[in-house]
Scaffold this active site. Structure first.
Site, PDB file in Angstrom:
ATOM      1  N   HIS A 122       4.285   2.616  -8.695  1.00  0.00           N
ATOM      2  CA  HIS A 122       4.083   2.095  -7.229  1.00  0.00           C
ATOM      3  C   HIS A 122       4.360   0.506  -8.058  1.00  0.00           C
ATOM      4  CE1 HIS A 122       3.530  -0.405  -3.756  1.00  0.00           C
ATOM      5  NE2 HIS A 122       3.483   1.167  -3.104  1.00  0.00           N
ATOM      6  N   ASP A 199      -5.070   4.195  -9.689  1.00  0.00           N
ATOM      7  CA  ASP A 199      -4.543   3.956  -8.548  1.00  0.00           C
ATOM      8  C   ASP A 199      -4.465   4.657  -7.645  1.00  0.00           C
ATOM      9  OD1 ASP A 199      -2.894   3.789  -6.240  1.00  0.00           O
ATOM     10  OD2 ASP A 199      -1.357   2.920  -7.171  1.00  0.00           O
ATOM     11  N   GLN A 202      -2.919   6.717  -3.022  1.00  0.00           N
ATOM     12  CA  GLN A 202      -2.748   8.465  -2.183  1.00  0.00           C
ATOM     13  C   GLN A 202      -3.694   9.369  -2.557  1.00  0.00           C
ATOM     14  OE1 GLN A 202       0.095   7.775   0.128  1.00  0.00           O
ATOM     15  NE2 GLN A 202       0.689   6.323  -1.135  1.00  0.00           N
ATOM     16  N   LYS A 225      -4.805   3.741   4.713  1.00  0.00           N
ATOM     17  CA  LYS A 225      -4.079   5.005   4.387  1.00  0.00           C
ATOM     18  C   LYS A 225      -5.008   6.150   4.531  1.00  0.00           C
ATOM     19  CE  LYS A 225      -1.354   3.514   0.902  1.00  0.00           C
ATOM     20  NZ  LYS A 225       0.649   3.323   1.669  1.00  0.00           N
ATOM     21  N   CYS A 371       9.173   1.690  -2.419  1.00  0.00           N
ATOM     22  CA  CYS A 371       8.564   0.412  -4.053  1.00  0.00           C
ATOM     23  C   CYS A 371       8.187   1.011  -5.091  1.00  0.00           C
ATOM     24  CB  CYS A 371       6.566   0.460  -3.331  1.00  0.00           C
ATOM     25  SG  CYS A 371       6.400  -0.793  -1.499  1.00  0.00           S
TER      26      CYS A 371
END
Lengths: 411, 168
Positions: A122, A199, A202, A225, A371
């Site tokens: 991303h 990261d 998600q 999220k 993104c």
């Protein structure tokens, strides 16, 4: 036992809304999730009963606010099996990655050092490193992805060298939903004496993420999220790494002592201990309380159940989308290496038109690059539409989506 | 049940006018041109859409022929198509004066708000093409403003990406 989506939906006031005369079907959970009433109430409750600045005053209200703020840190730490002192509150995943890039990166990277990223990142795990690479003259390298959008491990091992100081990589791709084998990647990285940042934007909301089991150095994720409010997230930082990190932003809270030395006409500054050293200024206190409540909500369901329910939904959706003859799905179809994110295109139609038409039926899906423009270029896509699921989505919603998708194909 | 029936049932207006849908299905003047006088490209990195205009301009500074290629959404294709129809046969000065994104949006029977940038992009690309034509000739007509129009600016900002995509 699976979770009960209709009971869960009752906790989300937004599902009482109609969009374009249709019940709202929210399939943009990879961008942000909806908020349960418990989270909304916790923020309201804080402002109504506990509002005061934290770590500042001796009076009761401030003590209570501080306690709540630190409770939240503890709750979030437990969620990923970390120590509370290893959790730094940030504005979100993006700020968490920037924090490492600036405070660790500027102090530890030098000319010709290497930062290893992948083609699936991303922009938030790519741009900070490009900025830091310009400032330090360290070099960014990008690991290739395979045809099925998974990481090319061979290329990873080839690009990993003695020059590699840090590997920064997403746990789950926000475009293809691919789950990377972080445990293995981390092992290889550490054998190479490099650090690893994950990261987790998600992954943390959707699966069990245990920082000790994965053995990672840094983990970045966002509250919004995972049912929490926007504007707050967390950075996990393995304790020993604190020693190598200078301050990020300067201000109140991140200092222990500022003694103005009249002889030299300058203040002598002593940093606060981590994690507070990295939290300059008044933090997002209400946000942290909403974050804690979101974690409590997920805990009450059980993150394993969240995972398996989403897998069931994804399996069902992938299977039904096969009926849509003009629809092409990207990334792997095997749900053992894929999260509840489905990126696709309808032949002959721009992804934006697909999203625009879906909207007229009350279905919210994303379109564009999400993104991750480099990934789209690598897999030679102009843009894509994306449907992503969470605990309140249902089989019935997927049925409706497929019905609409079939109609869109006729456009 | 086709889309129209489904829409009738749910009583939702289509996001696009009939004119946009017609032009999307049967665009006018679509395709590459051999030996154009000017090529103008514009793209939008936010959405990934892009348009290329090919213009044949004669000695009287009249657009003799104009075609376009687009890989974008229905609004992108429809606005590009309508622009070719609007300016075909006009001289460059009139084209510059007559062409505005508001007019383009009007001509296609309106666009959803999120799509008006498609009209801006099409107009910006043509205007940049006209500017380029005079630059190639070393001429500076007094009716072209010195500074870029907002439409040109939008097209310019996105030129780099458009170039990249056009190489694909």
């Amino acid at each position: 036992m699976s979770l009960n989506p209709s009971k869960i939906r009752g906790d989300f006031p937004i599902f009482q809304r109609k969009i374009n005369n249709n019940p709202l079907i929210y399939f943009d959970n990879a961008a942000t999730t909806q908020k349960p009433i418990q989270v909304i109430d916790s923020i309201k409750n804080f402002y109504e009963k506990y509002n005061a600045n934290v770590h500042r005053a001796v009076y009761s209200l401030s003590q209570e606010a501080t306690e709540l703020y630190e409770d939240s840190r503890e709750k979030i730490a437990k969620f990923i099996n970390a120590e509370p002192s290893e959790i730094i509150f940030t504005r979100g995943t993006t700020e968490a990655i920037n924090l490492i890039a600036y405070s660790w990166g500027l102090d530890n990277l030098k000319q010709n050092d290497e930062i290893l990223l992948t083609e699936m990142e991303h922009h938030s795990n790519l741009i900070p490193w490009e900025i830091i690479s310009k400032r330090t003259e360290a070099i960014t390298k990008y690991v290739k992805i395979n045809e099925n959008s998974t990481i090319n491990l061979k290329d990873f091992e080839n690009k990993l060298s003695t020059k590699t100081k840090i590997v920064s990589i997403s746990h789950v791709s926000n475009v293809t939903g691919v789950i990377n084998d972080i445990k293995n990647i981390s092992k290889i990285t550490h054998e190479n004496n490099s650090l690893i940042l994950i990261d987790g934007a998600q992954s943390v909301p959707h699966m069990k993420v245990d920082v000790k089991e994965l053995d990672i150095d840094f983990l970045a994720f966002s509250a919004h999220k995972m049912l929490g409010p926007t504007g707050i997230g967390a950075l996990y930082c393995k304790k020993k790494n604190f020693e190598t990190m200078g301050p990020f932003q300067g201000g109140g809270e991140m200092i222990k002592n500022v003694n103005f030395n009249s002889k030299i006409q300058k203040p002598e500054i002593q940093w606060n201990s981590p994690p507070w050293k990295f939290e300059a200024g008044t933090p997002n206190i209400a946000g942290s309380i909403g974050f804690m409540e979101a974690v409590k909500y997920l805990d009450s369901i059980g993150i394993e159940k969240v995972s398996s329910y989403e897998k069931d939904l994804t399996k069902y959706a992938l299977n039904r989308i096969k009926e849509c003859k003009k629809t092409i799905v990207y990334g792997p179809l095997d749900t053992s290496i894929k999260c509840g994110i489905i990126s696709f295109n309808v032949q002959g139609l721009s992804s934006h038109d697909v999203a625009l038409f879906a909207d007229t039926f009350g279905i919210m899906i994303r379109s564009g690059y999400h993104c991750a423009q480099p990934l789209h270029q690598v897999i030679k896509l102009q843009s894509s539409a994306r449907a992503s699921f969470y605990i309140y989505n249902t089989i019935e919603e997927i049925d409706r989506f497929v019905e609409v998708l079939k109609e869109i194909e006729q456009f | 049940m086709d889309l129209q029936e489904l829409i009738n049932i749910s009583r939702i207006p289509l996001p696009y006018s009939q004119k946009v849908i017609d032009l999307f299905r049967n665009p006018k003047n679509q395709g590459k041109m051999k030996n154009p006088t000017v090529i103008a490209v514009a793209g939008n990195p936010a959405c990934g859409d892009m348009i290329t205009f090919y213009m044949k301009i004669n000695d009287q500074e009249v657009i003799e022929k104009i075609t376009f290629e687009s890989y974008g959404c229905a609004a992108n294709i429809a606005t590009a198509s309508i622009v070719t129809e609007m300016v075909n046969g006009l001289n460059l000065k009139d084209t510059w004066k007559e062409l505005s994104w508001k007019k383009v949006v009007e001509e296609v029977g309106g666009l959803p708000n999120v799509k008006s940038h498609c009209g801006i992009l099409a107009v910006g690309a043509v205007k940049r093409g006209i500017r380029k034509y005079y630059q190639q000739k070393g001429l500076v007509p007094n009716w072209i403003p010195r500074g870029l129009t907002s439409e040109e600016k939008q097209a310019l900002e996105e030129e780099e990406l458009a170039e990249k995509l056009s190489k694909k």
